[in-house]
Structure formats: structure tokens, C-alpha cells
Design a protein around this motif. Sequence first.
Motif, mmCIF file in Angstrom:
data_model
loop_
_atom_site.group_PDB
_atom_site.id
_atom_site.type_symbol
_atom_site.label_atom_id
_atom_site.label_comp_id
_atom_site.label_asym_id
_atom_site.label_seq_id
_atom_site.Cartn_x
_atom_site.Cartn_y
_atom_site.Cartn_z
ATOM 1 N N VAL A 1 18.682 13.465 9.019
ATOM 2 C CA VAL A 1 19.749 14.526 8.946
ATOM 3 C C VAL A 1 20.070 14.734 7.424
ATOM 4 C CG1 VAL A 1 22.192 14.905 9.264
ATOM 5 C CG2 VAL A 1 21.006 13.637 10.990
ATOM 6 N N LYS A 2 20.000 15.795 6.885
ATOM 7 C CA LYS A 2 20.736 16.293 5.782
ATOM 8 C C LYS A 2 21.925 16.892 5.604
ATOM 9 C CE LYS A 2 16.106 16.928 3.266
ATOM 10 N NZ LYS A 2 15.230 17.986 2.344
ATOM 11 N N SER B 1 27.447 22.208 6.399
ATOM 12 C CA SER B 1 26.526 22.539 7.038
ATOM 13 C C SER B 1 25.365 21.215 6.789
ATOM 14 C CB SER B 1 25.461 23.671 6.644
ATOM 15 O OG SER B 1 25.117 23.530 5.358
ATOM 16 N N PHE B 2 24.567 21.182 7.916
ATOM 17 C CA PHE B 2 23.533 20.031 7.963
ATOM 18 C C PHE B 2 22.263 20.419 8.602
ATOM 19 C CE2 PHE B 2 25.838 19.632 11.874
ATOM 20 C CZ PHE B 2 25.053 18.800 12.901
ATOM 21 N N GLY C 1 7.640 12.069 12.783
ATOM 22 C CA GLY C 1 6.251 11.864 13.682
ATOM 23 C C GLY C 1 5.843 10.354 13.701
ATOM 24 N N ALA C 2 4.769 10.015 14.325
ATOM 25 C CA ALA C 2 4.269 8.566 14.383
ATOM 26 C C ALA C 2 4.203 7.935 13.140
ATOM 27 C CB ALA C 2 3.213 8.595 15.380
ATOM 28 N N ASP C 3 3.642 8.617 12.005
ATOM 29 C CA ASP C 3 3.480 8.283 10.530
ATOM 30 C C ASP C 3 4.785 7.879 10.010
ATOM 31 O OD1 ASP C 3 4.263 10.704 10.132
ATOM 32 O OD2 ASP C 3 2.548 11.401 9.288
ATOM 33 N N GLY C 4 6.108 8.187 10.675
ATOM 34 C CA GLY C 4 7.409 7.876 9.901
ATOM 35 C C GLY C 4 7.935 9.011 8.701
ATOM 36 N N HIS C 5 6.811 10.115 8.755
ATOM 37 C CA HIS C 5 7.221 11.054 7.857
ATOM 38 C C HIS C 5 8.020 12.344 8.565
ATOM 39 C CE1 HIS C 5 3.936 9.455 5.664
ATOM 40 N NE2 HIS C 5 4.495 9.863 4.470
ATOM 41 N N ASN C 6 9.050 12.918 8.009
ATOM 42 C CA ASN C 6 9.718 13.985 8.524
ATOM 43 C C ASN C 6 9.161 15.230 8.514
ATOM 44 O OD1 ASN C 6 12.185 12.289 8.170
ATOM 45 N ND2 ASN C 6 12.493 12.935 6.357
ATOM 46 N N GLY C 7 9.333 15.941 9.850
ATOM 47 C CA GLY C 7 8.746 17.194 9.941
ATOM 48 C C GLY C 7 9.771 18.266 9.058
ATOM 49 N N LEU C 8 9.676 19.502 9.619
ATOM 50 C CA LEU C 8 10.509 20.395 9.120
ATOM 51 C C LEU C 8 12.111 20.340 9.339
ATOM 52 C CD1 LEU C 8 8.308 23.635 9.842
ATOM 53 C CD2 LEU C 8 8.663 22.582 7.599
ATOM 54 N N PHE C 9 12.784 20.454 8.357
ATOM 55 C CA PHE C 9 14.278 20.407 8.802
ATOM 56 C C PHE C 9 14.737 21.764 9.276
ATOM 57 C CE2 PHE C 9 14.044 16.596 6.078
ATOM 58 C CZ PHE C 9 15.066 16.083 6.611
#
Length: 114
Positions: free
Chosen positions: A37-38, A88-89, A95-103
Amino acid sequence: MQVIAVHRFAGQQGDHLLVTASNEGTKSCWVTSYPAVKLGEDVDSAALPHSKKDAPGGDKHITLRPGGKAYSAVNLFDYGSKNHTAQSFAIALRGADGHNGLFYSVDTKGQKPQ
């Protein structure tokens, strides 16, 4: 995948966002981790920190059958740290690799979204 966030216990102890991910498709899918979350409009801002108990990713999958749901709670106040407010947020699944996808920006509703 439909993702909905609801503000729970506003202004009370336990104030949080309840994030619900629902499989709206006709085939099973899976979730590997907690959402990121951003706050605010700045796309370069850092995602809110996760609890030390949260694994950033892994090989375990939570299978969501059609109509199935997965839940995550995002604390909105961390006692003893600096405050940050936003109008806003955005939420990203990982993903399974721990990296965030698109926000993806979240449409906020209510008299005073904050």
C-alpha cells in the motif's frame, strides 16, 4: 481479481483498512503474499512497511476458487512514529518472488476521505 478496501474502526484503537481480494473469474487463481500500500499521489513514494511477521513472498499459494476471497488488514496508525496524511492511496499485489506488481489507485468515497 477485484480488490476492495474498507476503512474499519475510524478514529478508534484498531483503526485499519480491511483489504479484500475476490476472484471474480471462472477459474481458480492464487495469492502469494500481502498487498503493498502507498499513500498519496507520488508514484515514487515508498510502500508502507509491513509487519515483521509478514513474509514478503514465497512458494506457498492461497488458492481462490471462483467467488473465493482473501483478506488483509492494513494498520493506519503506528504509535510512536511520524504521522503522514493522504487523500488517496494505491494497492499492489505481489508475486511469488516478493516483488510488487503495478500499483492501482483506489477510488475513495465518503465525506472526508483521509
